[in-house]
Scaffold this active site. Structure first.
Site, PDB file in Angstrom:
ATOM      1  N   ASP A  13      60.513  45.142  61.853  1.00 20.97           N
ATOM      2  CA  ASP A  13      60.031  46.530  61.732  1.00 20.97           C
ATOM      3  C   ASP A  13      60.672  47.463  62.752  1.00 20.97           C
ATOM      4  O   ASP A  13      60.044  48.418  63.205  1.00 20.97           O
ATOM      5  CB  ASP A  13      58.495  46.613  61.893  1.00 20.97           C
ATOM      6  N   LYS A  16      65.140  49.099  60.651  1.00 21.46           N
ATOM      7  CA  LYS A  16      66.457  48.685  60.150  1.00 21.46           C
ATOM      8  C   LYS A  16      66.822  49.413  58.865  1.00 21.46           C
ATOM      9  O   LYS A  16      67.982  49.621  58.575  1.00 21.46           O
ATOM     10  CB  LYS A  16      66.476  47.167  59.883  1.00 21.46           C
ATOM     11  N   ALA A  39      59.624  40.795  54.054  1.00 22.21           N
ATOM     12  CA  ALA A  39      60.283  41.943  54.681  1.00 22.21           C
ATOM     13  C   ALA A  39      59.859  43.227  53.992  1.00 22.21           C
ATOM     14  O   ALA A  39      59.320  43.193  52.894  1.00 22.21           O
ATOM     15  CB  ALA A  39      61.790  41.787  54.586  1.00 22.21           C
ATOM     16  N   GLY A  40      60.132  44.315  54.628  1.00 25.79           N
ATOM     17  CA  GLY A  40      59.860  45.604  53.998  1.00 25.79           C
ATOM     18  C   GLY A  40      60.675  46.681  54.663  1.00 25.79           C
ATOM     19  O   GLY A  40      60.650  46.825  55.879  1.00 25.79           O
ATOM     20  N   HIS A  41      61.480  47.374  53.868  1.00 25.58           N
ATOM     21  CA  HIS A  41      62.295  48.478  54.390  1.00 25.58           C
ATOM     22  C   HIS A  41      61.805  49.754  53.739  1.00 25.58           C
ATOM     23  O   HIS A  41      61.593  49.783  52.531  1.00 25.58           O
ATOM     24  CB  HIS A  41      63.733  48.344  53.910  1.00 25.58           C
ATOM     25  N   ARG A 142      63.411  18.886  50.956  1.00 24.78           N
ATOM     26  CA  ARG A 142      64.233  18.532  49.773  1.00 24.78           C
ATOM     27  C   ARG A 142      63.406  18.399  48.495  1.00 24.78           C
ATOM     28  O   ARG A 142      63.710  17.576  47.637  1.00 24.78           O
ATOM     29  CB  ARG A 142      65.065  17.262  50.058  1.00 24.78           C
ATOM     30  N   GLN A 223      63.310  40.895  59.056  1.00 19.42           N
ATOM     31  CA  GLN A 223      62.537  40.419  60.215  1.00 19.42           C
ATOM     32  C   GLN A 223      63.265  40.750  61.537  1.00 19.42           C
ATOM     33  O   GLN A 223      63.943  41.755  61.598  1.00 19.42           O
ATOM     34  CB  GLN A 223      62.237  38.919  60.110  1.00 19.42           C
ATOM     35  N   THR A 238      58.671  33.504  61.769  1.00 17.41           N
ATOM     36  CA  THR A 238      58.831  33.249  60.342  1.00 17.41           C
ATOM     37  C   THR A 238      59.606  31.935  60.197  1.00 17.41           C
ATOM     38  O   THR A 238      59.981  31.318  61.197  1.00 17.41           O
ATOM     39  CB  THR A 238      59.497  34.454  59.639  1.00 17.41           C
ATOM     40  N   THR A 299      54.807  45.889  54.272  1.00 18.33           N
ATOM     41  CA  THR A 299      54.485  44.806  53.346  1.00 18.33           C
ATOM     42  C   THR A 299      52.985  44.551  53.244  1.00 18.33           C
ATOM     43  O   THR A 299      52.465  44.351  52.163  1.00 18.33           O
ATOM     44  CB  THR A 299      55.224  43.515  53.787  1.00 18.33           C
ATOM     45  N   GLY A 414      64.159  60.566  64.006  1.00 22.38           N
ATOM     46  CA  GLY A 414      63.235  60.963  62.933  1.00 22.38           C
ATOM     47  C   GLY A 414      63.435  60.058  61.735  1.00 22.38           C
ATOM     48  O   GLY A 414      64.416  59.311  61.680  1.00 22.38           O
TER      49      GLY A 414
END
Ligand code: IMP
Length: 424
Positions: A13, A16, A39-41, A142, A223, A238, A299, A414
Protein backbone atom coordinates in the site's frame (compact mmCIF):
# COMPACT_ATOMS: atom_id res chain seq x y z
CA UNK A 1 16.14 -2.34 -23.99
CA UNK A 2 15.01 -1.27 -20.60
CA UNK A 3 13.81 -3.58 -17.88
CA UNK A 4 12.44 -1.92 -14.77
CA UNK A 5 11.01 -3.45 -11.63
CA UNK A 6 8.82 -1.65 -9.14
CA UNK A 7 8.54 -3.08 -5.65
CA UNK A 8 6.95 -1.91 -2.42
CA UNK A 9 9.58 -0.95 0.16
CA UNK A 10 7.38 -1.21 3.25
CA UNK A 11 4.29 -3.31 4.11
CA UNK A 12 2.45 -2.80 0.84
CA UNK A 13 0.00 0.00 0.00
CA UNK A 14 2.87 2.40 -0.65
CA UNK A 15 1.03 4.02 -3.53
CA UNK A 16 2.62 1.82 -6.19
CA UNK A 17 -0.48 2.22 -8.39
CA UNK A 18 0.32 5.75 -9.40
CA UNK A 19 4.04 5.14 -9.94
CA UNK A 20 3.40 1.93 -11.88
CA UNK A 21 0.76 3.68 -13.94
CA UNK A 22 3.32 6.38 -14.76
CA UNK A 23 5.95 3.81 -15.72
CA UNK A 24 3.44 1.76 -17.68
CA UNK A 25 3.12 4.70 -20.06
CA UNK A 26 6.67 4.15 -21.30
CA UNK A 27 6.63 0.31 -21.34
CA UNK A 28 5.72 -2.15 -24.09
CA UNK A 29 5.01 -4.99 -21.65
CA UNK A 30 3.69 -4.66 -18.11
CA UNK A 31 4.12 -7.81 -16.05
CA UNK A 32 2.95 -8.93 -12.62
CA UNK A 33 5.08 -11.63 -11.05
CA UNK A 34 3.56 -12.59 -7.70
CA UNK A 35 0.67 -12.42 -5.28
CA UNK A 36 -2.96 -12.48 -6.29
CA UNK A 37 -6.09 -10.53 -5.61
CA UNK A 38 -4.84 -9.79 -2.10
CA UNK A 39 -3.24 -6.76 -3.82
CA UNK A 40 -5.08 -3.61 -4.68
CA UNK A 41 -4.03 -0.65 -6.80
CA UNK A 42 -6.02 2.52 -7.18
CA UNK A 43 -5.32 4.50 -10.33
CA UNK A 44 -7.01 7.85 -10.82
CA UNK A 45 -7.31 9.08 -14.40
CA UNK A 46 -9.13 12.43 -14.57
CA UNK A 47 -12.54 11.89 -13.05
CA UNK A 48 -12.24 8.10 -13.29
CA UNK A 49 -11.04 5.87 -10.50
CA UNK A 50 -9.87 2.31 -11.25
CA UNK A 51 -9.40 -0.23 -8.49
CA UNK A 52 -7.36 -3.14 -9.78
CA UNK A 53 -6.45 -6.25 -7.85
CA UNK A 54 -4.96 -8.71 -10.31
CA UNK A 55 -4.76 -7.03 -13.68
CA UNK A 56 -1.74 -4.75 -14.18
CA UNK A 57 -2.54 -1.05 -14.46
CA UNK A 58 -0.96 -1.11 -17.94
CA UNK A 59 -4.33 -2.39 -19.13
CA UNK A 60 -5.53 1.21 -19.18
CA UNK A 61 -3.28 1.74 -22.25
CA UNK A 62 -4.66 -0.23 -25.19
CA UNK A 63 -1.30 -0.78 -26.90
CA UNK A 64 0.51 -2.29 -23.90
CA UNK A 65 0.75 -6.02 -23.41
CA UNK A 66 -0.21 -6.97 -19.85
CA UNK A 67 1.05 -10.24 -18.42
CA UNK A 68 0.26 -12.17 -15.27
CA UNK A 69 3.33 -14.35 -14.83
CA UNK A 70 3.56 -17.88 -13.50
CA UNK A 71 4.25 -16.58 -9.97
CA UNK A 72 0.85 -14.91 -9.74
CA UNK A 73 -2.05 -16.88 -8.27
CA UNK A 74 -5.34 -16.49 -10.09
CA UNK A 75 -8.78 -16.57 -8.54
CA UNK A 76 -10.95 -17.19 -11.64
CA UNK A 77 -14.05 -15.58 -10.21
CA UNK A 78 -12.16 -12.50 -9.04
CA UNK A 79 -10.25 -11.98 -12.27
CA UNK A 80 -13.34 -12.44 -14.44
CA UNK A 81 -15.19 -9.89 -12.32
CA UNK A 82 -12.30 -7.48 -12.81
CA UNK A 83 -12.18 -8.18 -16.56
CA UNK A 84 -15.90 -7.55 -16.93
CA UNK A 85 -15.66 -4.36 -14.90
CA UNK A 86 -12.98 -3.07 -17.27
CA UNK A 87 -14.94 -4.11 -20.36
CA UNK A 88 -17.99 -2.26 -19.04
CA UNK A 89 -15.85 0.86 -19.09
CA UNK A 90 -14.67 0.15 -22.66
CA UNK A 91 -11.18 -0.99 -21.69
CA UNK A 92 -9.97 -3.62 -24.15
CA UNK A 93 -8.65 -6.94 -22.83
CA UNK A 94 -7.07 -8.03 -26.11
CA UNK A 95 -3.61 -7.52 -24.65
CA UNK A 96 -4.15 -9.39 -21.41
CA UNK A 97 -2.15 -12.64 -21.09
CA UNK A 98 -1.99 -15.13 -18.22
CA UNK A 99 0.78 -17.65 -17.87
CA UNK A 100 -0.37 -21.22 -18.29
CA UNK A 101 1.57 -22.32 -15.19
CA UNK A 102 -0.05 -19.84 -12.82
CA UNK A 103 -1.71 -21.57 -9.88
CA UNK A 104 -5.43 -21.27 -9.28
CA UNK A 105 -7.07 -20.12 -6.07
CA UNK A 106 -9.77 -22.71 -5.51
CA UNK A 107 -12.85 -22.27 -3.31
CA UNK A 108 -11.30 -24.55 -0.69
CA UNK A 109 -8.31 -22.21 -0.42
CA UNK A 110 -10.53 -19.28 0.47
CA UNK A 111 -12.41 -21.47 2.93
CA UNK A 112 -9.22 -22.74 4.57
CA UNK A 113 -7.80 -19.21 4.82
CA UNK A 114 -10.81 -18.19 6.93
CA UNK A 115 -10.83 -21.38 9.00
CA UNK A 116 -7.14 -21.18 9.76
CA UNK A 117 -7.35 -17.54 10.80
CA UNK A 118 -10.34 -18.27 13.05
CA UNK A 119 -8.49 -21.23 14.60
CA UNK A 120 -5.51 -18.98 15.43
CA UNK A 121 -7.75 -16.47 17.23
CA UNK A 122 -5.61 -13.73 18.74
CA UNK A 123 -2.56 -15.15 17.01
CA UNK A 124 -4.06 -14.63 13.55
CA UNK A 125 -2.01 -13.16 10.71
CA UNK A 126 -4.73 -10.76 9.61
CA UNK A 127 -4.77 -12.08 6.04
CA UNK A 128 -6.92 -10.63 3.31
CA UNK A 129 -8.97 -13.86 3.40
CA UNK A 130 -8.49 -14.42 -0.33
CA UNK A 131 -6.98 -17.89 -0.02
CA UNK A 132 -3.46 -16.71 -0.85
CA UNK A 133 -1.56 -18.59 1.88
CA UNK A 134 -3.36 -21.90 1.22
CA UNK A 135 -2.85 -21.72 -2.57
CA UNK A 136 0.90 -21.10 -2.26
CA UNK A 137 1.06 -23.86 0.36
CA UNK A 138 -0.45 -26.31 -2.13
CA UNK A 139 1.89 -25.09 -4.86
CA UNK A 140 4.94 -25.90 -2.75
CA UNK A 141 3.38 -29.16 -1.53
CA UNK A 142 3.04 -30.13 -5.23
CA UNK A 143 -0.71 -30.53 -5.14
CA UNK A 144 -1.63 -27.23 -6.79
CA UNK A 145 -3.97 -26.82 -9.73
CA UNK A 146 -2.61 -24.69 -12.53
CA UNK A 147 -4.48 -22.74 -15.15
CA UNK A 148 -3.32 -25.21 -17.83
CA UNK A 149 -5.14 -27.96 -15.91
CA UNK A 150 -8.42 -26.07 -16.21
CA UNK A 151 -8.33 -25.91 -19.99
CA UNK A 152 -8.98 -29.64 -20.42
CA UNK A 153 -12.03 -30.61 -18.38
CA UNK A 154 -11.14 -34.30 -18.05
CA UNK A 155 -7.67 -33.47 -16.82
CA UNK A 156 -9.12 -30.85 -14.45
CA UNK A 157 -11.57 -33.37 -12.97
CA UNK A 158 -8.85 -35.99 -12.54
CA UNK A 159 -6.48 -33.62 -10.75
CA UNK A 160 -9.19 -32.08 -8.65
CA UNK A 161 -10.45 -35.43 -7.53
CA UNK A 162 -6.93 -36.40 -6.36
CA UNK A 163 -6.43 -33.11 -4.59
CA UNK A 164 -9.86 -33.08 -2.96
CA UNK A 165 -9.16 -36.44 -1.39
CA UNK A 166 -6.56 -34.64 0.72
CA UNK A 167 -8.20 -31.22 1.08
CA UNK A 168 -11.48 -32.70 2.25
CA UNK A 169 -9.65 -34.63 4.95
CA UNK A 170 -8.34 -31.30 6.19
CA UNK A 171 -11.74 -29.63 5.96
CA UNK A 172 -13.74 -32.45 7.54
CA UNK A 173 -11.33 -33.94 10.05
CA UNK A 174 -9.61 -30.81 11.31
CA UNK A 175 -12.38 -28.25 10.95
CA UNK A 176 -15.48 -30.40 10.96
CA UNK A 177 -16.81 -28.55 7.89
CA UNK A 178 -18.68 -29.68 4.78
CA UNK A 179 -16.45 -31.23 2.11
CA UNK A 180 -16.18 -29.89 -1.46
CA UNK A 181 -17.24 -31.95 -4.49
CA UNK A 182 -15.54 -32.18 -7.88
CA UNK A 183 -18.84 -31.74 -9.74
CA UNK A 184 -19.82 -28.51 -8.02
CA UNK A 185 -16.39 -26.91 -8.37
CA UNK A 186 -16.13 -27.84 -12.06
CA UNK A 187 -19.62 -26.57 -12.78
CA UNK A 188 -19.01 -23.27 -10.97
CA UNK A 189 -15.69 -22.78 -12.74
CA UNK A 190 -16.89 -23.52 -16.29
CA UNK A 191 -17.99 -19.98 -17.27
CA UNK A 192 -14.81 -18.47 -15.84
CA UNK A 193 -12.60 -20.94 -17.68
CA UNK A 194 -14.18 -20.04 -21.01
CA UNK A 195 -13.63 -16.35 -20.33
CA UNK A 196 -9.97 -16.96 -19.40
CA UNK A 197 -9.11 -19.48 -22.16
CA UNK A 198 -8.17 -16.99 -24.93
CA UNK A 199 -5.80 -15.18 -22.57
CA UNK A 200 -3.74 -18.20 -21.45
CA UNK A 201 -0.22 -18.39 -22.94
CA UNK A 202 3.34 -19.39 -22.19
CA UNK A 203 4.20 -15.85 -21.18
CA UNK A 204 7.90 -16.56 -20.50
CA UNK A 205 8.21 -16.97 -24.28
CA UNK A 206 6.55 -13.59 -24.81
CA UNK A 207 8.97 -12.02 -22.36
CA UNK A 208 11.95 -13.67 -24.07
CA UNK A 209 10.79 -12.34 -27.43
CA UNK A 210 10.34 -8.85 -25.99
CA UNK A 211 13.86 -8.94 -24.55
CA UNK A 212 15.26 -10.03 -27.93
CA UNK A 213 13.38 -7.24 -29.66
CA UNK A 214 14.78 -4.69 -27.24
CA UNK A 215 11.36 -3.74 -25.98
CA UNK A 216 10.68 -1.95 -22.72
CA UNK A 217 9.55 -4.26 -19.94
CA UNK A 218 8.10 -3.18 -16.69
CA UNK A 219 7.53 -5.57 -13.77
CA UNK A 220 4.84 -4.39 -11.41
CA UNK A 221 5.26 -5.58 -7.83
CA UNK A 222 2.40 -6.15 -5.43
CA UNK A 223 2.47 -6.10 -1.61
CA UNK A 224 5.82 -4.97 -0.16
CA UNK A 225 9.29 -6.04 0.95
CA UNK A 226 8.29 -6.45 4.61
CA UNK A 227 5.54 -8.87 3.53
CA UNK A 228 8.02 -11.13 1.71
CA UNK A 229 7.97 -14.71 2.97
CA UNK A 230 11.75 -14.59 3.51
CA UNK A 231 12.58 -10.91 3.95
CA UNK A 232 9.46 -9.77 5.77
CA UNK A 233 8.23 -9.79 9.35
CA UNK A 234 7.67 -13.56 9.35
CA UNK A 235 5.18 -15.06 10.11
CA UNK A 236 3.14 -11.85 9.58
CA UNK A 237 3.81 -11.89 5.85
CA UNK A 238 2.19 -12.96 2.64
CA UNK A 239 3.15 -16.30 1.11
CA UNK A 240 5.08 -15.11 -1.95
CA UNK A 241 8.15 -13.06 -2.88
CA UNK A 242 7.12 -9.48 -3.57
CA UNK A 243 10.83 -8.56 -3.66
CA UNK A 244 12.88 -8.07 -6.84
CA UNK A 245 14.10 -11.69 -6.84
CA UNK A 246 10.49 -12.76 -7.29
CA UNK A 247 10.58 -11.31 -10.82
CA UNK A 248 12.99 -13.95 -12.09
CA UNK A 249 11.09 -16.91 -10.68
CA UNK A 250 7.63 -15.39 -11.05
CA UNK A 251 7.90 -14.32 -14.67
CA UNK A 252 10.78 -16.31 -16.18
CA UNK A 253 13.45 -13.70 -16.90
CA UNK A 254 17.13 -13.86 -15.95
CA UNK A 255 18.55 -11.27 -13.53
CA UNK A 256 21.13 -10.07 -16.07
CA UNK A 257 18.38 -8.34 -18.02
CA UNK A 258 17.23 -6.11 -15.19
CA UNK A 259 18.31 -2.45 -15.40
CA UNK A 260 16.48 -0.67 -12.61
CA UNK A 261 14.72 -1.59 -9.40
CA UNK A 262 12.51 1.18 -8.09
CA UNK A 263 11.34 0.96 -4.50
CA UNK A 264 8.13 2.77 -3.70
CA UNK A 265 7.91 4.09 -0.15
CA UNK A 266 5.37 6.24 1.59
CA UNK A 267 6.70 9.38 3.31
CA UNK A 268 5.46 7.69 6.49
CA UNK A 269 4.62 3.99 7.09
CA UNK A 270 1.37 2.03 7.12
CA UNK A 271 0.47 -1.59 7.68
CA UNK A 272 -2.69 -3.67 7.55
CA UNK A 273 -2.99 -6.95 9.38
CA UNK A 274 -1.20 -8.05 12.51
CA UNK A 275 2.49 -8.13 13.33
CA UNK A 276 5.25 -5.89 14.65
CA UNK A 277 5.31 -2.20 13.71
CA UNK A 278 7.95 -0.42 15.81
CA UNK A 279 7.18 3.16 14.64
CA UNK A 280 3.40 2.80 14.94
CA UNK A 281 1.52 5.85 16.21
CA UNK A 282 -1.43 4.97 18.40
CA UNK A 283 -2.34 8.59 18.92
CA UNK A 284 -3.79 11.68 17.26
CA UNK A 285 -0.91 11.97 14.80
CA UNK A 286 -1.56 8.39 13.66
CA UNK A 287 -5.24 9.21 13.23
CA UNK A 288 -4.38 12.37 11.33
CA UNK A 289 -2.18 10.38 8.93
CA UNK A 290 -4.98 7.82 8.46
CA UNK A 291 -7.62 10.45 7.75
CA UNK A 292 -5.56 12.75 5.59
CA UNK A 293 -3.90 9.89 3.72
CA UNK A 294 -7.19 7.95 3.30
CA UNK A 295 -5.47 4.96 4.81
CA UNK A 296 -8.07 2.24 4.31
CA UNK A 297 -7.27 -0.98 2.40
CA UNK A 298 -8.37 -1.13 -1.26
CA UNK A 299 -8.90 -4.88 -0.98
CA UNK A 300 -10.49 -5.27 2.44
CA UNK A 301 -11.42 -1.71 3.46
CA UNK A 302 -9.62 -2.25 6.77
CA UNK A 303 -8.17 0.87 8.47
CA UNK A 304 -4.39 0.86 8.10
CA UNK A 305 -2.09 1.25 11.08
CA UNK A 306 0.07 4.38 10.64
CA UNK A 307 3.48 5.40 11.91
CA UNK A 308 6.66 7.41 11.30
CA UNK A 309 9.08 6.72 8.48
CA UNK A 310 11.57 3.98 9.32
CA UNK A 311 15.01 4.40 7.76
CA UNK A 312 16.39 0.97 8.84
CA UNK A 313 13.35 -0.54 7.11
CA UNK A 314 14.10 1.40 3.93
CA UNK A 315 17.75 0.32 4.08
CA UNK A 316 16.56 -3.28 4.36
CA UNK A 317 14.48 -2.76 1.19
CA UNK A 318 17.47 -1.21 -0.59
CA UNK A 319 19.61 -4.19 0.42
CA UNK A 320 17.35 -7.14 -0.41
CA UNK A 321 15.95 -5.68 -3.65
CA UNK A 322 19.07 -3.91 -4.91
CA UNK A 323 17.07 -0.70 -5.25
CA UNK A 324 18.50 1.77 -7.73
CA UNK A 325 16.05 4.52 -6.81
CA UNK A 326 13.20 5.37 -4.47
CA UNK A 327 9.82 6.82 -5.36
CA UNK A 328 8.43 8.61 -2.33
CA UNK A 329 4.66 8.93 -2.18
CA UNK A 330 2.18 10.94 -0.15
CA UNK A 331 4.61 13.73 0.82
CA UNK A 332 1.61 16.10 0.86
CA UNK A 333 0.10 14.18 3.80
CA UNK A 334 2.96 15.38 6.04
CA UNK A 335 2.24 19.08 5.35
CA UNK A 336 1.14 20.93 8.46
CA UNK A 337 3.06 18.78 10.95
CA UNK A 338 5.27 20.92 13.18
CA UNK A 339 7.88 18.28 13.76
CA UNK A 340 8.31 15.08 11.77
CA UNK A 341 9.93 12.14 13.51
CA UNK A 342 12.02 9.64 11.59
CA UNK A 343 13.35 6.41 13.02
CA UNK A 344 17.07 6.32 12.28
CA UNK A 345 18.20 3.29 14.29
CA UNK A 346 17.20 0.73 16.91
CA UNK A 347 18.35 0.11 20.42
CA UNK A 348 18.40 -3.57 21.33
CA UNK A 349 19.45 -4.14 24.95
CA UNK A 350 22.76 -2.25 25.13
CA UNK A 351 23.56 -1.92 21.47
CA UNK A 352 22.38 0.50 18.81
CA UNK A 353 22.22 -0.53 15.17
CA UNK A 354 20.48 0.37 11.94
CA UNK A 355 19.17 -3.10 11.04
CA UNK A 356 15.38 -3.36 10.95
CA UNK A 357 14.22 -6.02 13.46
CA UNK A 358 12.17 -8.31 11.18
CA UNK A 359 11.96 -11.03 13.77
CA UNK A 360 9.06 -10.84 16.20
CA UNK A 361 11.14 -11.45 19.30
CA UNK A 362 13.82 -8.96 18.25
CA UNK A 363 11.16 -6.38 17.34
CA UNK A 364 9.64 -6.64 20.81
CA UNK A 365 13.09 -6.13 22.37
CA UNK A 366 14.02 -3.22 20.09
CA UNK A 367 13.21 0.41 20.64
CA UNK A 368 13.10 2.86 17.77
CA UNK A 369 15.46 5.84 18.05
CA UNK A 370 14.11 8.98 16.40
CA UNK A 371 15.40 12.18 14.93
CA UNK A 372 12.93 15.04 14.68
CA UNK A 373 12.95 17.14 11.54
CA UNK A 374 11.17 20.45 11.18
CA UNK A 375 7.94 20.35 9.21
CA UNK A 376 6.34 22.79 6.76
CA UNK A 377 2.95 24.41 6.65
CA UNK A 378 2.52 25.08 2.92
CA UNK A 379 0.22 23.02 0.68
CA UNK A 380 2.66 21.30 -1.69
CA UNK A 381 0.17 19.54 -3.96
CA UNK A 382 0.55 22.06 -6.81
CA UNK A 383 4.35 21.98 -6.79
CA UNK A 384 6.07 20.12 -9.66
CA UNK A 385 9.69 21.29 -9.25
CA UNK A 386 11.80 19.97 -6.39
CA UNK A 387 13.51 23.29 -5.71
CA UNK A 388 10.11 24.94 -5.21
CA UNK A 389 9.25 22.66 -2.29
CA UNK A 390 9.54 24.24 1.18
CA UNK A 391 13.13 23.93 2.37
CA UNK A 392 12.19 21.54 5.16
CA UNK A 393 10.43 19.21 2.69
CA UNK A 394 13.56 19.24 0.53
CA UNK A 395 15.64 18.43 3.60
CA UNK A 396 13.34 15.50 4.45
CA UNK A 397 13.95 13.97 1.03
CA UNK A 398 17.67 14.66 1.06
CA UNK A 399 17.91 12.99 4.48
CA UNK A 400 16.32 9.82 3.00
CA UNK A 401 18.71 9.86 0.04
CA UNK A 402 21.72 10.29 2.24
CA UNK A 403 20.69 7.63 4.75
CA UNK A 404 19.73 5.04 2.10
CA UNK A 405 22.42 5.80 -0.46
CA UNK A 406 19.97 5.87 -3.39
CA UNK A 407 18.31 8.82 -5.09
CA UNK A 408 14.65 9.70 -4.59
CA UNK A 409 13.63 10.36 -8.19
CA UNK A 410 9.86 10.72 -7.95
CA UNK A 411 7.91 12.43 -5.19
CA UNK A 412 4.14 12.04 -4.98
CA UNK A 413 2.29 15.15 -3.78
CA UNK A 414 -1.31 14.08 -4.47
CA UNK A 415 -3.40 11.19 -5.74
CA UNK A 416 -3.76 12.32 -9.38
CA UNK A 417 -1.68 10.84 -12.18
CA UNK A 418 0.24 14.11 -12.70
CA UNK A 419 0.75 15.05 -9.04
CA UNK A 420 4.39 14.02 -9.03
CA UNK A 421 7.66 15.89 -8.74
CA UNK A 422 10.47 14.43 -10.83
CA UNK A 423 13.85 14.98 -9.24
CA UNK A 424 17.10 14.38 -11.10
P1 IMP B 1 -2.44 -12.67 2.66
O1 IMP B 1 -1.55 -12.20 1.57
O2 IMP B 1 -3.90 -12.45 2.37
O3 IMP B 1 -2.14 -14.07 3.10
O4 IMP B 1 -2.18 -11.76 3.96
C1 IMP B 1 -0.95 -11.82 4.68
C2 IMP B 1 -0.55 -10.44 5.17
O5 IMP B 1 -0.19 -9.63 4.06
C3 IMP B 1 -1.66 -9.69 5.89
O6 IMP B 1 -1.07 -8.87 6.90
C4 IMP B 1 -2.25 -8.81 4.81
O7 IMP B 1 -2.89 -7.67 5.33
C5 IMP B 1 -0.98 -8.44 4.05
N1 IMP B 1 -1.21 -8.09 2.65
C6 IMP B 1 -1.43 -8.93 1.61
N2 IMP B 1 -1.56 -8.23 0.47
C7 IMP B 1 -1.40 -6.95 0.78
C8 IMP B 1 -1.38 -5.73 0.01
O8 IMP B 1 -1.53 -5.72 -1.20
N3 IMP B 1 -1.17 -4.59 0.72
C9 IMP B 1 -0.97 -4.58 2.05
N4 IMP B 1 -0.96 -5.68 2.81
C10 IMP B 1 -1.18 -6.85 2.17
Amino acid sequence: MSVKIVVGSQWGDEGKGKITDMLSQTADLVVRFGGGNNAGHTVIVGEEKFELHLIPSGILYPEKKCILGNGVVIDPEAIVEEMEGLEDRDISLDNLFIDESAHIVMPYHRKLDGLEEARKGNGKIGTTGKGIGPVYTDKVARRGIRIMDLLDEERFKRKLSDVLEYKNLEIEKIYNETPFTVEKIVEDMRPYIEKLRPHVKNTALMIEEAVKKDEKLFFEGAQGTLLDIDYGTYPYVTSSHPTAGGVCTGAGIGPVHVDDVIGVAKAYVTRVGEGPFPTELNNETGEMLRDKGHEYGVTTGRPRRCGWLDIPMLKHAVRVNGLTEIALTKMDVLSGLKGIKVCTSYRNKDSVNDVFPCDLQRASESKAIYETLEGWTEDISEIRIFEKLPLNAQKYIEMIEEACGVPVKNIGVGPERNEVIKKD
